[in-house]
Design an enzyme around this catalytic site. Structure first.
Site, PDB file in Angstrom:
ATOM      1  CD  GLU A 156      -3.147  -1.049   2.143  1.00 15.55           C
ATOM      2  OE1 GLU A 156      -2.992  -0.514   3.165  1.00 15.55           O
ATOM      3  OE2 GLU A 156      -4.277  -1.804   1.845  1.00 15.55           O
ATOM      4  CB  CYS A 161       8.440  12.708   1.747  1.00 15.54           C
ATOM      5  SG  CYS A 161       9.843  13.368   2.788  1.00 15.54           S
ATOM      6  CD  GLU A 313      -3.840  -6.456   2.852  1.00 14.14           C
ATOM      7  OE1 GLU A 313      -4.800  -5.648   3.517  1.00 14.14           O
ATOM      8  OE2 GLU A 313      -2.733  -6.021   2.539  1.00 14.14           O
ATOM      9  CD1 TRP A 321      -8.392  -1.629   9.930  1.00 16.02           C
ATOM     10  CD2 TRP A 321      -9.703  -0.031   8.843  1.00 16.02           C
ATOM     11  NE1 TRP A 321      -8.592  -1.794   8.460  1.00 16.02           N
ATOM     12  CE2 TRP A 321      -9.547  -0.881   7.933  1.00 16.02           C
ATOM     13  CE3 TRP A 321     -10.531   1.189   8.557  1.00 16.02           C
ATOM     14  CZ2 TRP A 321     -10.104  -0.949   6.598  1.00 16.02           C
ATOM     15  CZ3 TRP A 321     -11.137   1.226   7.346  1.00 16.02           C
ATOM     16  CH2 TRP A 321     -10.917  -0.090   6.189  1.00 16.02           C
ATOM     17  CE  LYS A 362      -4.395  -6.170  21.906  1.00 20.32           C
ATOM     18  NZ  LYS A 362      -3.889  -4.745  21.312  1.00 20.32           N
TER      19      LYS A 362
END
Ligand code: GAL
Length: 688
Positions: A156, A161, A313, A321, A362
């Site tokens: 991903e 920056c 995925e 999330w 987790k």
């Protein structure tokens, strides 16, 4: 004519089923159990080493591949394959400590500390050198390894920056693009507020405490960030291509993430991949989410011209999330997995194989839960998908053939989102494209989701909602498409600006004015609780009737050469055109002036589909929430029938005869499809 793509790798002519596998988080005695469970779940492909840089290069130039050797051997011994990652997404602490310049600088101008992931400078020479070296080492070590199926480059890519080095590279990029400051100043319209640049060194990235008022500048920064990320990808992949030319390369993308123009990556990858995380059973019902997910799948297939993509995925159960992420209800895992396949995925992959015991993920769904065994609902759901995919070998490599193209263009989205006005919120470019898409999806009409650079001639219908930005050459290609007999549909807030966000002079919709045959004089915007009404004039050539709600955007247009099909009913513009059609060459161009309720689009596109004889996967009208999608090699036809509502509904299969590939039963005529049911049919005969 057969038209079948080869499998992702000839080693494995089956669907890939598996996911992110992080054995380096676990003691070795768990690994053998993983292999047993993978077989039980029908998993054959694991993405490994994605976040393993710290375990592969434990200190600068000190490498340890021993654990990965074992994992690769274990996979091979157990008949599974590796989508082997380059581990750049998460770099080790020693790297940040020794070379702090690899850390990203945010739009606030501050350098981040070590931690998280995707926390690297896009331009840092030392970061790139290290990444390229790791790619080379992985490729040298595992070339020829029986488990190596594909490269999963990084994870991903995203963000930007703003460090001093990136500023220099940005200025060089601008010099390349514009050649002269005069050209840059003209493109960016910098005379506004006297922002004219007199030296390249005066230019910096758009930053919180810096320049934020020049839209051309913002667009170029996004283009630059995309190019920098592509060049980082190339630094990572060049050694892979050199050492393992036969191993295909992909990287996993984030749906319609706006930070990078994903189209620019496609030519450098063998396959497109994406990570799909819909919010199941949330405030928006599943059958309303489903077309949005389908739309995104269609982008990824279309980006490689129809080549099957990878669902890289998805969660086997829930994410951790989202504010509220409910468990997938029975049937939903199989349904959304098969939906990806229906739109051209040759894989169903998950994040993650085994739930970690610590840190940020987790509680994220996994195939193997903390209990550690297979006796769970989620494991059984995954194993069922494994079973189903094992019966679909004949579908591998088939594709979708669409007669309809919908333009969803990244740069256009950037420009719409950056634009100051005419309404702060609810510009909603993506949901608008999806609402047009849904009108086809619900009628079982396959669609390609393209960008404005794609070849339009492949389609009978070209829909370009909110085509705010019109890049050079697009006008001519749209006109040619319509001249040759195509049907073009556009909407309010189109033809407004060029690729630098300079507004069209001479009347909107600028370059599209001729083909659409209208002039947009003004654009009214409404509050969320306000609306107008749009009614079809009677009679009209489409034989459409009714009054529909118009919200948010109401374009006040004049029909020039176009014919008026519907008009506004309220406010001072009552009676003004709201839908027009312009005959142009052998084709037609429709202009929808306002954002209308979905039923309007369903009615309009129904007539367009009918008028052009666009092929529907099933000819009967499907109940709400049900769709049928088709994959084919030009000879065999695989129909995916999916019910995204929680209750059973009836579908008329018409006069065709079908074989259910999963149960071998023969089907024809009316049938019941249960709530959240998904079935795969092969059309065996067309009745006439
Ligand atoms: C993806 C990411 C995975 C994992 C997953 C959780 O965006 O690539 O590593 O974090 O989200 O949903």
């Amino acid at each position: 004519m057969t038209d079948r793509y080869p499998p992702i790798h000839p080693k494995c002519p089956h669907f890939l089923h598996g996911g992110d596998y992080n054995p380096d988080q676990w003691p070795k005695d768990v690994w053998a159990e993983d292999m047993r469970l993978m077989k039980l779940a029908g998993c054959n492909a694991m993405s490994v080493a994605i976040f393993s840089w710290a375990h592969l290069e434990t200190a600068e130039n000190r490498f340890d591949f021993s654990w990965l050797d074992e994992v690769m051997d274990l996979l091979a011994d157990n008949g599974a394959y590796a989508l082997l990652a380059t581990p750049s997404a998460s770099h080790p602490a020693w790297l940040s400590a020794k070379y702090p310049e690899v850390l990203r600088v945010g739009a606030d101008g501050r350098r981040r500390g070590h931690g998280g992931r995707v926390n690297y400078c896009l331009s840092s020479p030392i970061f790139r050198e290290k990444c390229a070296m790791l790619s080379a080492k992985l490729a040298e070590r595992y070339q020829g390894h029986p488990a190596l199926l594909m490269w999963h480059v990084s994870n991903e890519y995203g963000g930007d920056c703003h460090c001093d080095h990136c500023q220099v590279v940005f200025r060089n990029w601008l010099e390349q693009r514009y050649d002269s400051l005069e050209a840059l100043n003209a493109a960016w319209w910098t005379a506004f507020w006297g922002h004219t640049y007199t030296d390249w060194s005066q230019i910096a990235s758009p930053r919180q405490l810096g320049e934020n008022s020049i839209m051309g500048h913002q667009l170029d920064w996004k283009r630059f960030v995309t190019d920098q990320t592509v060049s980082l990808l190339l630094d990572e992949t060049t050694p892979l291509r050199r050492i393992t030319p036969d191993v295909p390369i992909t990287t996993n993308f984030m749906g319609t993430y706006t930070g990078l123009n994903y189209w620019k990556f496609a030519e450098h990858l063998d396959r497109m991949s994406w990570d799909s995380y819909p919010a199941f059973h949330d405030r928006e019902e599943d059958w309303k989410i489903a077309p949005h997910v389908a739309f995104t799948h269609d982008i990824y297939r279309t980006m490689k011209g129809g080549k099957p993509f990878l669902l890289m995925e998805s969660t086997p159960s829930s994410t951790n999330w989202m504010p509220v992420m409910k468990l997938k209800r029975p049937g939903v895992h199989r349904l959304f997995s098969l939906q990806a396949v229906a739109h051209g995925a040759d894989t169903v992959q998950y994040f993650q194989w085994r739930k970690s015991r610590g840190c940020a993920e987790k509680f994220h769904g996994a195939v193997v839960d903390h209990c550690g065994h297979e006796n769970t609902r989620v494991f059984r759901d995954v194993a069922e998908v494994g079973q189903v995919l094992s019966k679909l070998d004949d579908v591998v490599g088939t594709t979708v053939r669409a007669e309809v193209g919908i333009v969803y263009d990244w740069e256009n989205r950037w420009a719409i989102d950056a634009s100051a006005g005419p309404r702060g919120e609810k510009r909603d470019y993506e949901p608008t494209c999806v609402s047009h898409y849904r009108a086809f999806w619900s009628r079982a009409v396959p669609v390609d989701v393209i960008n404005m650079d794609c070849d339009f001639q492949a389609y009978k219908v070209l829909v370009a909602p909110m085509l705010y930005m019109v890049r050079p050459g697009v006008q001519r290609r749209v006109e040619q498409f319509v001249e040759d007999g195509g049907v073009f549909v556009s909407t309010y807030w189109s033809g407004i600006a060029d690729e630098s966000d300079r507004v069209s002079a001479g009347g909107f919709p600028g370059p599209l004015r001729g083909v659409l045959g209208i002039w947009s004089e003004e654009l009214d915007v409404l509050h969320d609780d306000e609306s107008n009404r749009v009614a079809f004039v009677q009679p009209n050539p489409l034989d459409l009737h009714g009054v529909y709600k118009a919200e948010t955007f109401c374009d006040l247009i004049h029909a020039e050469s176009a014919e008026v099909l519907a008009t506004y009913q309220d406010d001072f513009y009552a009676g003004r055109p709201a839908l027009t059609v312009n005959a142009f060459g052998r084709g037609k161009a429709y202009y929808i002036a306002s954002r209308n309720e979905p039923a309007f689009l369903t009615a309009l596109y129904g007539k367009v589909i009918e008028g052009l004889g666009i092929r529907r996967v099933l000819e009967s009208n499907l109940p709400e929430g049900v769709t049928a999608q088709l994959r084919t090699d030009g000879r065999r036809e695989f129909v995916f029938l999916m019910n995204f509502k929680p209750h059973g509904q009836y579908v008329d299969l018409g006069r065709d005869k079908f074989t259910d590939l999963l149960s071998d039963r023969s089907l024809a005529g009316e049938m019941k499809i249960d709530g959240y049911e998904s079935i795969v049919l092969e059309r065996t005969a067309t009745g006439d």
